[in-house]
Design a protein around this motif. Structure first.
Motif, PDB file in Angstrom:
ATOM      1  N   ASP A  95       0.825  -1.206   0.000  1.00 35.66           N
ATOM      2  CA  ASP A  95       0.000   0.000   0.000  1.00 35.66           C
ATOM      3  C   ASP A  95       0.865   1.263   0.000  1.00 35.66           C
ATOM      4  OD1 ASP A  95      -2.319  -1.533   0.004  1.00 35.66           O
ATOM      5  OD2 ASP A  95      -2.530  -1.470   2.190  1.00 35.66           O
ATOM      6  N   THR A  97       3.865   1.702  -1.128  1.00 26.48           N
ATOM      7  CA  THR A  97       4.603   1.918  -2.381  1.00 26.48           C
ATOM      8  C   THR A  97       3.669   1.941  -3.594  1.00 26.48           C
ATOM      9  OG1 THR A  97       5.006  -0.461  -2.668  1.00 26.48           O
ATOM     10  CG2 THR A  97       6.674   0.805  -1.453  1.00 26.48           C
ATOM     11  N   ASP A  98       2.363   1.990  -3.331  1.00 22.67           N
ATOM     12  CA  ASP A  98       1.372   2.017  -4.399  1.00 22.67           C
ATOM     13  C   ASP A  98       1.532   0.835  -5.348  1.00 22.67           C
ATOM     14  OD1 ASP A  98      -0.822   3.029  -5.803  1.00 22.67           O
ATOM     15  OD2 ASP A  98       0.439   4.213  -7.144  1.00 22.67           O
ATOM     16  N   GLN A 193      -2.765  -1.355 -11.593  1.00 21.21           N
ATOM     17  CA  GLN A 193      -2.802  -2.381 -10.552  1.00 21.21           C
ATOM     18  C   GLN A 193      -2.286  -3.735 -11.036  1.00 21.21           C
ATOM     19  OE1 GLN A 193      -3.446  -1.490  -7.365  1.00 21.21           O
ATOM     20  NE2 GLN A 193      -3.481   0.527  -8.335  1.00 21.21           N
TER      21      GLN A 193
END
Length: 367
Positions: A95, A97-98, A193
């Motif tokens: 989360d 570090t995206d 994603q």
């Protein structure tokens, strides 16, 4: 700053090539994450050592056997639980570090290495069953695996492309990732994603080439080919993930497919135990380290930018191999075949061990 944090500052993420339930539950994995480990990889050999070589899983094996689960179903239940636990520990990093790091890798069945449709279906099933966004499905870069990788990426599933030994394999893996992203984009889904790494195997190349060099008395070239091969792959990575085609995908959120250095434990005792870490450090890379190599690097590794060192020399030395009759493409093809077999054998052994444990733990009076 820890040694692993120093690598992070140079653009390289260290992932841990090991998993075992007691290790995860006792807090050991969390301790490594706190030191800078940024992901976990697994394979059938690692699971064989964990499940068959310990009693960590016996209670669950007994319970699953009582539910009349097959041996394969028991294995998957055990493996998925381990992967989920590791993924949950890494989720804060994922989360934070995206979605760049914080992944755990789980491999499709080794029996499917030459089955495109079977590999794609297994990857999609395992991803859904594990139900963690920071899972990567490992798919081998066999001729059948490459189109499966494209299909799985097109479905928005993270992929760790494994068993890459040659530049040709690497280019095919990168191409499958890019084509898969293009298909994913056509469906209207977001690309940000979906992540992938290309696992380029290192030390096994030196083992094979060094043996061939030994036979012809060319010790001057020993211990160089694996690093040279990886550096040329990195140079190709920089070329592939540039230009109009990639820029179009990047503009809508696509992530580059980072090269991951695998098989980085030193197999020749004459070589430094951090040889394949110290010499392959650079931006946008991952190195997955087995326990002994990880501890060696923490103890005495050298964190500095090395991945683009002497690339012209690497090209010259690789060319010199052909001039003295050593065909690298033949050797890497053999290594791929051996790699597929090397993962199939422990998987078969694990199935046998699980069958024996299942019978013993659920048998009358034997539990």
């Amino acid at each position: 700053m820890t040694p692993l944090d120093q690598l992070t500052a140079l653009g390289q993420a260290v992932w841990f090539d090991y998993i075992r339930r007691s290790f995860t539950r006792a807090g050991d994995l969390q301790a490594l994450i706190d030191q800078g480990v940024r992901g976990v990889t697994s394979n059938p050999a690692i699971f064989e050592q964990a499940i068959a070589g310990s009693d960590d899983y016996d209670e669950d094996i007994r319970r699953l056997a009582g539910e009349n689960r097959s041996v394969v179903e028991i294995y998957e239940a055990l493996a998925i639980e381990d992967i989920r636990q590791a993924a949950d520990l890494l989720r804060p990093l994922y989360d934070r570090t995206d979605g760049r790091d914080g992944y755990v890798s789980l491999e499709v069945s080794p029996a499917l290495a030459h089955d495109t449709a079977g590999t794609a279906a297994d990857a999609k099933r395992l991803f859904a069953a594990t139900d963690r966004p920071n899972l990567m499905i490992k798919i081998p870069a066999t001729p059948a695996g490459i189109p499966a990788i494209e299909s799985v990426i097109a479905a928005g599933i993270n992929v760790n492309v494994t068993l890459i030994f040659s530049l040709a394999q690497y280019e095919a893996a990168a191409g499958a990732y890019i084509s898969g992203l293009e298909k994913l984009h056509e469906t209207g889904r977001a690309l940000g994603q979906t992540a992938s790494v290309a696992s380029f195997f290192v030390s096994r190349v030196d083992t094979a080439v060094d043996d061939a060099l030994e036979k012809i008395g060319r010790s001057d070239l020993q211990g160089l080919t694996a690093i040279d091969n990886a550096r040329l792959a990195y140079a190709r990575f920089r070329e592939i993930f540039a230009g109009d085609r990639w820029d179009t995908l990047a503009a809508v959120g696509a992530r580059i497919q980072r090269p991951l250095w695998a098989s980085t434990g030193t197999k020749n005792p004459a070589y430094a135990d951090t040889l394949y870490v110290d010499n392959l450090i650079g931006p946008d890379t991952v190195n997955t380290l087995p326990p002994a190599t990880l501890q060696a690097f923490i103890d005495h590794g050298r964190a500095s930018l090395t991945i683009d060192k002497d690339v012209s020399g690497a090209r010259s030395r690789i060319a010199a191999l052909a001039e003295i009759g050593i065909r690298l493409e033949t050797i890497t093809g053999q290594l791929l075949e051996q790699g597929v077999a090397a993962f199939a054998k422990p998987f078969e052994s694990l199935m046998k061990s699980l069958e024996e444990k299942k019978d013993r733990l659920s048998g009358s009076g034997n539990a």
